[in-house]
Structures are given as structure tokens and as C-alpha cells.
Scaffold this active site. Sequence first.
Site, PDB file in Angstrom:
ATOM      1  N   TRP A 319      -2.353   8.860   2.142  1.00 27.13           N
ATOM      2  CA  TRP A 319      -1.621   7.885   2.972  1.00 27.13           C
ATOM      3  C   TRP A 319      -0.180   7.719   2.489  1.00 27.13           C
ATOM      4  CZ3 TRP A 319       0.574   3.091   1.723  1.00 27.13           C
ATOM      5  CH2 TRP A 319       0.920   2.278   2.803  1.00 27.13           C
ATOM      6  N   HIS A 320       0.018   7.805   1.173  1.00 25.38           N
ATOM      7  CA  HIS A 320       1.353   7.559   0.625  1.00 25.38           C
ATOM      8  C   HIS A 320       2.341   8.681   0.928  1.00 25.38           C
ATOM      9  CE1 HIS A 320      -0.306   4.186  -1.755  1.00 25.38           C
ATOM     10  NE2 HIS A 320       0.937   3.781  -1.786  1.00 25.38           N
ATOM     11  N   GLY A 321       1.870   9.902   1.089  1.00 24.23           N
ATOM     12  CA  GLY A 321       2.844  10.945   1.363  1.00 24.23           C
ATOM     13  C   GLY A 321       2.244  12.325   1.501  1.00 24.23           C
TER      14      GLY A 321
END
Length: 482
Positions: A319-321
Site C-alpha cells: 500500500w505504501h509504494g
Amino acid sequence: MQFNSYVFVLAFLPITALLYFLSNYRSIKMGKFVIIVASFIFYAYTDISVAKILIVSCFINYFFSSLMKRFDMKKKFFFVLPVLINICLLIYYKYTNFLITNFNQCFSKDFQLKDIVLPIGISFFTFQQISYCISIYNGTLGLNIIDYFAYILYFPKILMGPLMDPLDFSQQINDVRRKKVDWENVSNGLKIFSLGLFKKLLLADTFAKAVDWGIIHVDTASSMDILLVMLFYTFEIYFDFSGYCDMATGASLIFNIMLPINFDSPYKAMSIRDFWKRWHISLTNFLTRNVYIPLGGSRKGVVRTCINTLVVFVISGIWHGANWTFILWGVLHGLFSVFDRIFEKVEKKVFEPVRWFLTFGIINLLWLLFRAQTIQQWVLMIKKILFFTDLNISSELISIFKIDEIGFLCNKFYFINAVSEKVHGFWLMAFVLIAYVICLIPENNYKRIKKNSYIEMFFAAILFVWAFLSLGSESVFVYFGF
């Protein structure tokens, strides 16, 4: 539009607040329209084409939510479909080029990368859309198109959260008692907004310049340089994101809407599990409710609990990257969390300062991975730190911390100037000391939001003026990329 900009501070926020409360005198519905229109302007300020994606996403989710209400027998189908659409949109815009790049590398292909503009805040508004669909599916929320658009678009949280329960938002925005100006909320909101603005402009942005220097010069930087850069990024990401959340909470409080807590002094944590109960709390709660518990949580034995924990952290990393660094970061946080769960009783017997030191050290190493451009670069930096062959600190790194405001202080207070000239790297040490003090000693700003005094307001006013005078070119928040 960003919170750390002249247009937001001087125009958008005061004008929106004024129109909102004036509209509420006519009707609650008009006040909500003000919120919706203003929030759309806030989001579309930089690029109207990106805003179209958000609006299309909103209509898709509302359409299927209405079908859930209308066709109860097929509710599950109409719930799964928008969730899949949300996830597919997120994958397309955020991970397409990442998948193409890795496919090319694995199979020696040469597919061209797509020219895709990543919508700002897509990770956050995607999870908010899913939260809304879940609430409709569970029957905890009524269907109201105005409330829905107000919830998704609400400008204090749309770009970087915090993730808010739609029922909580709906109850607050429909509360008649919250429709008039509450001057206590206004003063408290301005106070915490000022503290957040100071965190971002004076602390996070200064540490960010030092971190950028370290990443650019990683091959030539000394072991001490890299060790300091690792610490600097730990402080940068904290003051950047917590500063944003302070500003979001403060701006929202002016409208009598209280956002959920997102930080609770995370660097005071005694374990990685404890850290995740304090850092980005709204994301942790979302993944716990909607991934961990549906998978079985901790109800199906130790092995399943460990697997469920790892799944949640892998999802968090993705989700973060779109980079293997984020995925590995999530996996390692998951493994440390599993370790904490298994050896929890043993860890509690360890001397607390030792537990804190080890936890903070692990957090630092993993934040360095979070910031690294590749896993190989992270390994290189870790090797430099471990071998510790060069203890010199580069003069360029030291000079970054002598900002313009410091020159003003030195001119006004001779003794500060005298000390800073005699002590090599004085201002670097001063920034690190201030950062440690803010992170480890005072109570979290959110918990002190209604504890007011003339001294606190005076101090907040000074910090606001200082930060406001430092406004120049807008610096992007770290989590804007997520």
C-alpha cells in the site's frame, strides 16, 4: 493545494470556514455543499484532470452502494464488485509500471512503461471508499449522496488521512450543535495547526535536505554521515507526517469536526507491535478490522495468527509504494511483530531502556529501507554503518542545519553565536536534541488539543509566525507519494 502554502493559510481556510458557518444559518445541507465544493477545489487546485478520476470513483462507489440498499438479496455481489474496482484502480495507477518493469526483468521483455499520472492521495481515498462500502454492506450507515461526497472529499483528510469511520463523520457533520462557530474549537484548532506547520517547515524540511544529500552522496559519504542520515530520516518522516496530521486535525476542528488520532508518541514504543499501536493508528485500525480479523485474527492458533500478521504487513508495505523496498519493509515489520508476539513475556522482563533502544534502532534501520531507492542501496548503507570505518562528518551535511533563522538568532543573541562557533556541528546537534525532546518527552499534541492556556497559545503564536515567515516554495509531504 497543500496546508503549507500561502493560498491555504491566507485564503482557502478562512474563506471556507466563513462560508460554511454562514451557510449553516440557512440549512445544514447548504453547509455540506460548501464543504463538498471547497474540498473539490482543494483537491483539483493543482491538476483538474486528476480530480476527474476521484469523481468517477465516487460515482461508481455510490452507485453500487445504492444497489446494495435496494437489492438486499444480492447485497454481497454489489459489495464485492466496487471493492474489486477500487483495488483495480489503485493497482492500475500505482503499480502498473512497477509490474511491467519486473515482468521485463524476469522474462527479458521490453514492454514500454505507461504514461500514468498518479492521483494524489489515491491510497487514502481508495481505503475511504472501501470503508464506506463496508458500512453500507453492514447496515451501520444510511445512504445519503450529500453525506457520502462530503465524507470522501472532506479536505482535511482526503490527501493523507487519517482514515475516518464514515459513521463517525456522518454523525458529526449532521450534529446541529456543531453548526455554529465554537471559538474554543477555533483557538484549539489554530493552536495545533500552528504546531504542525512548525513541525513541517522548520523540522521535517530541514531534516529532508540532509537526507536528500545523503542519498545523493551515498557512495562517497562517510559511515558517520550515513548513520546520521538514517537518524535524520527517522525524524523527517515523523515530523512530516505527524505535522500534516496536526494541521489536518486543527483545520478540521475549526469546522467542529474531530478527526481520529493518528499518532501517539510512536518513538516511545517498547516493541515493534507497540510502535504500530502508536504510528499511523487509523491505517493500523483499518487493516486490523478489514484484513486481520476477517482472516481469523488471533482466534485460530499461533501459526495462523503469525501468518495473518505477516499478510497484514505485506499489504501495508504494498500500500505504501510500488517498490521492492516497501514490500521488504512490510515483511520485516511483520516478522518483528511476530517475534514480539511469540516472545512477549520474555521481552517484558528486559530492562525498559534496553527495550526502547533496540526498538528505536530497528525502527531506524527499517525507515532507512523505506527511504532507500533500491534494496541494494539500503544494503550498501547498512554495510557502511556496520563497518564504521570513517567517523568524519561531511561539512556539507553540517552546513544544511545552519538555516536562515539561525543567522537571525546569532545576530540577536551573541552568546549563542559564540557557542555555535566554538562547537563544531553545534546546530546539527541542536536539531537532533530538539527532535529527541519533542518525540520522547511531551504528551502527544492530539491528547493536549483541549488543554489550553495563555502560555501555550502565546508559544503557538510565535511558532506560527516563525513557520509562516519560512513559507517559500511549497515542499511536498512524504506521504503524498502514497
